[in-house]
Each structure stands twice: as C-alpha cells, then as structure tokens.
Design an enzyme around this catalytic site. Sequence first.
Site, mmCIF file in Angstrom:
data_model
loop_
_atom_site.group_PDB
_atom_site.id
_atom_site.type_symbol
_atom_site.label_atom_id
_atom_site.label_comp_id
_atom_site.label_asym_id
_atom_site.label_seq_id
_atom_site.Cartn_x
_atom_site.Cartn_y
_atom_site.Cartn_z
ATOM 1 N N SER A 42 0.873 -1.181 0.000
ATOM 2 C CA SER A 42 0.000 0.000 0.000
ATOM 3 C C SER A 42 0.906 1.226 0.000
ATOM 4 O O SER A 42 1.034 1.933 0.992
ATOM 5 C CB SER A 42 -0.910 -0.017 1.225
ATOM 6 O OG SER A 42 -0.151 0.001 2.415
ATOM 7 N N HIS A 155 -3.477 -5.825 2.587
ATOM 8 C CA HIS A 155 -2.578 -6.858 3.116
ATOM 9 C C HIS A 155 -3.271 -8.203 3.329
ATOM 10 O O HIS A 155 -2.655 -9.133 3.818
ATOM 11 C CB HIS A 155 -1.971 -6.407 4.445
ATOM 12 C CG HIS A 155 -1.010 -5.283 4.291
ATOM 13 N ND1 HIS A 155 -0.470 -4.608 5.357
ATOM 14 C CD2 HIS A 155 -0.464 -4.721 3.190
ATOM 15 C CE1 HIS A 155 0.360 -3.670 4.914
ATOM 16 N NE2 HIS A 155 0.369 -3.715 3.606
ATOM 17 N N GLN A 163 -6.582 -1.418 7.309
ATOM 18 C CA GLN A 163 -5.467 -2.311 6.960
ATOM 19 C C GLN A 163 -4.820 -3.004 8.164
ATOM 20 O O GLN A 163 -4.447 -4.162 8.085
ATOM 21 C CB GLN A 163 -4.411 -1.487 6.216
ATOM 22 C CG GLN A 163 -3.195 -2.246 5.764
ATOM 23 C CD GLN A 163 -2.234 -1.351 4.989
ATOM 24 O OE1 GLN A 163 -2.452 -1.067 3.829
ATOM 25 N NE2 GLN A 163 -1.185 -0.888 5.642
ATOM 26 N N GLU A 164 -4.662 -2.265 9.277
ATOM 27 C CA GLU A 164 -3.905 -2.832 10.399
ATOM 28 C C GLU A 164 -4.565 -2.536 11.736
ATOM 29 O O GLU A 164 -4.901 -1.386 12.030
ATOM 30 C CB GLU A 164 -2.472 -2.240 10.430
ATOM 31 C CG GLU A 164 -1.725 -2.508 9.150
ATOM 32 C CD GLU A 164 -0.339 -1.882 9.122
ATOM 33 O OE1 GLU A 164 0.154 -1.401 10.166
ATOM 34 O OE2 GLU A 164 0.262 -1.856 8.028
ATOM 35 N N GLU A 205 1.832 -9.484 7.066
ATOM 36 C CA GLU A 205 2.648 -9.013 8.186
ATOM 37 C C GLU A 205 2.533 -9.920 9.402
ATOM 38 O O GLU A 205 2.921 -9.547 10.511
ATOM 39 C CB GLU A 205 2.278 -7.567 8.534
ATOM 40 C CG GLU A 205 2.562 -6.625 7.362
ATOM 41 C CD GLU A 205 2.460 -5.158 7.707
ATOM 42 O OE1 GLU A 205 2.015 -4.825 8.817
ATOM 43 O OE2 GLU A 205 2.835 -4.337 6.846
ATOM 44 N N ASP A 242 -3.812 1.342 11.572
ATOM 45 C CA ASP A 242 -3.353 1.977 10.329
ATOM 46 C C ASP A 242 -4.487 1.802 9.330
ATOM 47 O O ASP A 242 -4.767 0.693 8.885
ATOM 48 C CB ASP A 242 -2.069 1.322 9.808
ATOM 49 C CG ASP A 242 -1.597 1.978 8.501
ATOM 50 O OD1 ASP A 242 -2.251 2.945 8.052
ATOM 51 O OD2 ASP A 242 -0.594 1.516 7.926
ATOM 52 N N GLU A 288 -2.947 5.801 12.149
ATOM 53 C CA GLU A 288 -2.049 6.118 11.030
ATOM 54 C C GLU A 288 -2.850 6.275 9.745
ATOM 55 O O GLU A 288 -3.820 5.535 9.526
ATOM 56 C CB GLU A 288 -1.044 4.972 10.907
ATOM 57 C CG GLU A 288 -0.031 5.108 9.784
ATOM 58 C CD GLU A 288 0.901 3.900 9.748
ATOM 59 O OE1 GLU A 288 1.224 3.335 10.827
ATOM 60 O OE2 GLU A 288 1.300 3.496 8.649
ATOM 61 N N ASP A 315 1.924 8.397 7.179
ATOM 62 C CA ASP A 315 2.790 7.429 6.495
ATOM 63 C C ASP A 315 2.818 7.794 5.010
ATOM 64 O O ASP A 315 3.735 8.486 4.539
ATOM 65 C CB ASP A 315 2.254 6.011 6.737
ATOM 66 C CG ASP A 315 2.903 4.953 5.853
ATOM 67 O OD1 ASP A 315 3.951 5.234 5.235
ATOM 68 O OD2 ASP A 315 2.371 3.830 5.756
ATOM 69 N N LYS A 340 10.017 5.053 6.989
ATOM 70 C CA LYS A 340 10.348 3.839 6.231
ATOM 71 C C LYS A 340 11.516 4.188 5.309
ATOM 72 O O LYS A 340 11.322 4.939 4.334
ATOM 73 C CB LYS A 340 9.153 3.410 5.383
ATOM 74 C CG LYS A 340 7.928 2.928 6.157
ATOM 75 C CD LYS A 340 6.751 2.806 5.195
ATOM 76 C CE LYS A 340 5.600 2.008 5.776
ATOM 77 N NZ LYS A 340 4.385 2.123 4.936
ATOM 78 N N HIS A 368 8.693 -1.242 9.369
ATOM 79 C CA HIS A 368 8.975 -2.225 8.321
ATOM 80 C C HIS A 368 8.098 -1.935 7.098
ATOM 81 O O HIS A 368 7.332 -0.972 7.095
ATOM 82 C CB HIS A 368 8.675 -3.637 8.855
ATOM 83 C CG HIS A 368 7.216 -3.852 9.134
ATOM 84 N ND1 HIS A 368 6.635 -5.088 9.239
ATOM 85 C CD2 HIS A 368 6.191 -2.966 9.310
ATOM 86 C CE1 HIS A 368 5.348 -4.966 9.467
ATOM 87 N NE2 HIS A 368 5.057 -3.696 9.518
ATOM 88 N N ARG A 369 8.159 -2.816 6.075
ATOM 89 C CA ARG A 369 7.204 -2.816 4.965
ATOM 90 C C ARG A 369 6.463 -4.156 4.971
ATOM 91 O O ARG A 369 6.906 -5.114 5.610
ATOM 92 C CB ARG A 369 7.883 -2.648 3.590
ATOM 93 C CG ARG A 369 8.670 -1.386 3.366
ATOM 94 C CD ARG A 369 7.936 -0.113 3.631
ATOM 95 N NE ARG A 369 6.690 0.115 2.901
ATOM 96 C CZ ARG A 369 6.506 1.043 1.972
ATOM 97 N NH1 ARG A 369 7.513 1.830 1.619
ATOM 98 N NH2 ARG A 369 5.336 1.230 1.405
ATOM 99 N N SER A 370 5.378 -4.209 4.216
ATOM 100 C CA SER A 370 4.638 -5.481 4.191
ATOM 101 C C SER A 370 5.433 -6.575 3.477
ATOM 102 O O SER A 370 5.279 -7.756 3.779
ATOM 103 C CB SER A 370 3.261 -5.289 3.563
ATOM 104 O OG SER A 370 3.377 -4.652 2.311
ATOM 105 N N LYS A 391 7.039 -0.362 14.459
ATOM 106 C CA LYS A 391 6.067 -1.382 14.044
ATOM 107 C C LYS A 391 6.774 -2.316 13.083
ATOM 108 O O LYS A 391 7.381 -1.880 12.097
ATOM 109 C CB LYS A 391 4.771 -0.792 13.493
ATOM 110 C CG LYS A 391 4.801 -0.077 12.182
ATOM 111 C CD LYS A 391 3.356 0.126 11.693
ATOM 112 C CE LYS A 391 3.330 0.557 10.239
ATOM 113 N NZ LYS A 391 1.982 0.604 9.678
HETATM 114 P P1 PGA Z 1 3.139 -1.264 3.097
HETATM 115 O O1 PGA Z 1 2.253 -1.218 4.400
HETATM 116 O O2 PGA Z 1 4.492 -1.703 3.465
HETATM 117 O O3 PGA Z 1 2.390 -2.242 2.238
HETATM 118 O O4 PGA Z 1 3.119 0.132 2.521
HETATM 119 C C1 PGA Z 1 2.712 -0.760 5.625
HETATM 120 C C2 PGA Z 1 1.996 0.491 6.044
HETATM 121 O O5 PGA Z 1 1.093 0.999 5.330
HETATM 122 O O6 PGA Z 1 2.323 1.030 7.083
HETATM 123 ZN ZN ZN Z 2 0.794 2.776 6.828
#
Ligand code: PGA
Ligand code: ZN
Length: 432
Positions: A42, A155, A163-164, A205, A242, A288, A315, A340, A368-370, A391
């Site tokens: 994402s 994800h 998403q999270e 994740e 998130d 987020e 983000d 990131k 991190h990243r997904s 995270k």
């Molecule tokens: P991504 O997701 O690594 O797929 O961008 C992580 C996030 O959105 O924080």
């Molecule tokens: Zn994010």
Amino acid sequence: MPLITHIHAIEILDSRGNPSLEVDVIADDGSFGRAAVPSGASTGHAEALELRDGNQNRYNGKGVLQAVNNVNGTLYEALAGIEITDQIRIDRTLLEIDGTDNKSNLGANALLGVSLAAAKCGAKASDLPLFRYLGDDQTNILPVPLLNVINGGAHADNNLDVQEFMLVPAGFDTFKEALRAGTECFHALKKLLNEKGMSTGVGDEGGFAPELATARESLDLLMASIETAGFRPGDQVYVALDVAAGEVGTREGPPYRLPGEGLEDASSEQLTDWYASLLASYPLVSIEDGLGDEDWNGWKKLTEALGEKVQLVGDDLFVTNTDRIKRGLSEGIANAVLIKPNQIGTLSETLAAVKLASSSSYGVMISHRSGETCDTTISDLAVASGCGQIKAGSASRGERIAKYNRLLRIEESLGEMASFAGATTFRQAVGN
Ligand code: PGA
Ligand code: ZN
C-alpha cells in the site's frame, strides 16, 4: 579510516516471494556489511521509485536485475575508494549519481541497499553495534512495539477496510516484558478466533486475516484477547490502527469508501467523526493514515479535532520526505511521522526526516514494509534514534520476529543502561 573496496548486489526474494536486492559492502580492512531492501504493497504515491525490470518473462515483471546492475556497475565505480564511515558523502554521491528527485534513474531500492550496507560496514569498521554507530554512547531507549495482529485492506483477502489493527504493549518496564505481553495477547487472539471457527491463517505481516466485517468487531476481539491473556487494556496494553486511507479514497482523498463500516461515500469529516467514536470506545493511542496522501485540508481538520487526544501518524502522507514533513509542520498537520527508509532511498535522508520530526516534537515511529526480509536494520535505527516506537508486524513470520529478536539482543547488551520508552510515548492519548 578504511576505504570501500567491494560492492556487490544480488537478486534475492522477499517475504512475499517477490524479488528484492541484497547488497554487500566490503572495506579494505576486511570490514563487511550486508543489507536487504523491503517493499510495500500500500505505497504512497509520492514515494521514491522502486525500480522493477518489467520483464514479464521473469517474476511477473517484478525482477530487479536492472537495479542489481546499477549497484554492481555505476554505483560501485562511484563509491570505490571512499571512506566507509563517511556516510554523508556516500549518500550524497548516491543522490548525485542518480540525479532525480524520486530516484527514478537508478532506483531507490538500488540506492538504499548500498546506503544501508555501507552503514553496517562502517559500524563494523568502527567496532560498534549498528545502533551505537548510528546513535551515540548514551543511546539506550528501547521502542514500544506495535504488533499488527489483525490484517485487512491491501494486506489480506478478507473484507476489512482498515489495513492494520495493532496491539500496543506500552505499560511495562522493559521491552522484553512488553514483547511477551503482546505475544501472549496474539496467542490468546488465536484461541478466540479458533473458538469462533474463524480462520487463523496469517496475512503478509503475520497478523490474522479472519473474515471479520468491521473495525469494531476487530477491536472488540483485541480487547478480549488482552483480557484473556491476563493484561489490563488501556493501562498495560493499548491498541492502534493503520487505516491506509489512501487505499480507499481517490488521489485527492474523498470520497472514502469503507463499505464494511457503512461509510460508502464518506467525506474527510465523516471519517474524522468515525475515529472520534472509536476513540470514545477503545484505548486507541495511534491512528495512522486516517486520511489520504493528498487530503491536506482534511488532515488539518482531523488534527484540529483529534490531535490532542490521539497520535495521528502520517505514512503515505509524509513518505519519510522532509519536504512533505515540513509542509505538515508548518500547517499543523498530523502529530507523528512514520519512517520507512525505502520510501526515501538513503540512510542520511531517513535520519534527516527523523531529526526534523523529533525536533518539532512530532512523534516518530520506525516501520517495516509489508514485503520484508530478515534484515534488522530498522531495529537498530529505532534504538539509535531514541524515537520510542517501532512497528514490525505481528508475533509471527520469521522476517517480523527477526526485528523483535534483534531488539531483545540490544536490550540485553545494554544491561542496566537500557530504558523502555513506555506508554508516555503516546503522550496525546496517555498523558505524562
Ligand atoms: P506497506 O504497508 O508496506 O504495504 O506500505 C505498511 C503500512 O502501510 O504502514
Ligand atoms: Zn501505513
């Protein structure tokens, strides 16, 4: 000081089975550094460019052989002979050779692999652990881990719009105890899902991706898992979201489509009201990407409405880019920045983003990243910056656990000197 003699990249696979880069850097005293590059799903539209080959005959076009060649050719030639500890010069050279704002010439993945491997080699040459090399001899703060235990959005294949859903074990004295608590809640959540006959297969994740319908259902389950594991919600373990709203809105933001939440054509204000209602029901400490990447006006109103009560993290809004963070600071938008390294492409730029945000009292969360590898650079970065938050996914999947295990080792090595950031890191929600 030792000089760079070798730089070599290869194409490896990330946690999704997609190609990525691994880069080795060697200096003339024999010091060695290796780093691997993560990849998002994402992604924010303003992120630096991840160079992919586009050759449909290999890995569905996702190969990174061009980026590998850029490292082994152009970048090696430019950096050979430079002092390994001169990170600023190394990164400046990377930027000059690429010559574009978004690293589209050589690829942010090529640049970041070299930049991080050089830093690790520099740490070795200086006989220091990476967190000390990037920090200083007083560096001692272990971050609160945010464990993404229910996955939705881009994800996961379920219908959750958000998403999270993260567990935030902040109310403990040590990182070790916080991680234990978060992990025990994760196991309790698995048991609760099993009892409901729901899937306990995990998403990208490492969080569960059950067929839950709404955010409230997910948050209720998090509350139950905290209590089942024997902890106190809102005192020992908190929760965070998130939303990745850029994925459910247009480029400009509204209308936001969260059909599972009964928000079909929502305005920024409607989403803000929805967050306020969630805040009233749950011990939420951080939200987020509550709004989209270019919805600056909506973000401003969101921050005015909720910025005193909860951490609002940018983000995809800020993409670890100091120009975008500066705009946020000057307009009073958000109150925390997600960091990131691969969104921007070099370590020096990443550190500049951290510094800018923290010097303006914005929160900082290293992420991190997904799509990940077992590289643990972000763990050292989180301690080095003293930012207090990381995270790195759920309490499962090796590439996520590698980051948390690295933090356990760092805490152990610091002994009595170690200090855990704790709940006051989320000062808007928890106070101090
Ligand atoms: P991504 O997701 O690594 O797929 O961008 C992580 C996030 O959105 O924080
Ligand atoms: Zn994010």
